[in-house]
Design an enzyme around this catalytic site. Structure first.
Site, short mmCIF file in Angstrom:
data_model
loop_
_atom_site.label_atom_id
_atom_site.label_comp_id
_atom_site.label_asym_id
_atom_site.label_seq_id
_atom_site.Cartn_x
_atom_site.Cartn_y
_atom_site.Cartn_z
N PRO A 26 0.77 -1.24 -0.07
CA PRO A 26 0.05 -0.15 -0.07
C PRO A 26 0.91 1.12 0.03
CG PRO A 26 -0.65 -1.53 1.69
CD PRO A 26 1.01 -2.01 1.03
N HIS A 27 0.52 2.35 -0.84
CA HIS A 27 1.20 3.43 -0.84
C HIS A 27 0.29 4.59 -1.29
CE1 HIS A 27 1.00 1.74 -5.03
NE2 HIS A 27 1.12 2.89 -5.39
#
Length: 191
Positions: free
Chosen positions: A49-50
């Protein structure tokens, strides 16, 4: 973490980022908004996740390791539940290219199954940090970088040759010589 859900993993990571001065709700909302566009599973039980955040000065990462893998929605391509969440938060600069290299390197690192196995065997945060700090990119990553640089140089050379050819007018009865840069098979070894 022992028993968790995807949302709980995101909450834990957000609390880690809060220790660096970023409000946990800000990070959580940004990460989850990006996740709604599609999960960031890389397969093999790993998720990246970013997001981008206004107001931070440098990239930050948090790793959440689960004792038991959890299924996530939408289901990853390989359908494996996730036990490694590598959260990456970068500054919002307005330029999408600014942190692509960091994202690519993070993906390459997380696709390295030996690296992920070492992470899974880590017994504490010091060992986790050691895994990340001691990871060495594979030679192919360096070769790809060199190949890309050479490709750009060839393109620039071809553009310069074409520009020169447009400015030179051939004299009557004499043909203009044709000059072009040609890319050939890569001859260096990919050990």
């Amino acid at each position: 973490m022992q028993h968790t859900t995807k949302k709980r993993a995101f909450e834990e990571a957000s609390l880690v980022f809060q220790m660096s001065g970023v409000p946990h709700t800000t990070v959580f909302d940004a990460l989850f908004a990006r996740e709604r566009l599609g999960n960031n599973s890389l397969g093999g039980g790993v998720c990246l996740p970013h997001c981008r955040l206004v107001g931070i000065e440098r990239p930050m990462a948090a790793i959440v390791l689960l004792h038991r893998p959890i299924p996530i929605d939408p289901i990853p391509i390989d359908t494996k539940p996730v036990d490694i969440f590598f959260f990456l938060v970068v500054p919002e600069t307005g330029n999408d290219e600014d942190y692509l290299d960091l994202l690519r390197e993070s993906i390459t690192m997380l696709e390295d199954r030996q690296f992920c196995d070492r992470l899974r065997r880590s017994e504490n945060s010091v060992e986790v940090c050691s895994c990340v700090m001691n990871w060495v990119p594979p030679n192919s990553l360096e070769i790809e970088s060199q190949d890309e640089k050479l490709s750009q140089e060839w393109e620039q050379l071809n553009e310069e040759v074409e520009a020169e050819a447009e400015h030179e007018l051939p004299t009557q009865g004499v043909e203009s010589p044709a000059v072009a840069a040609v890319e050939t098979e890569n001859t260096h070894s990919r050990g």
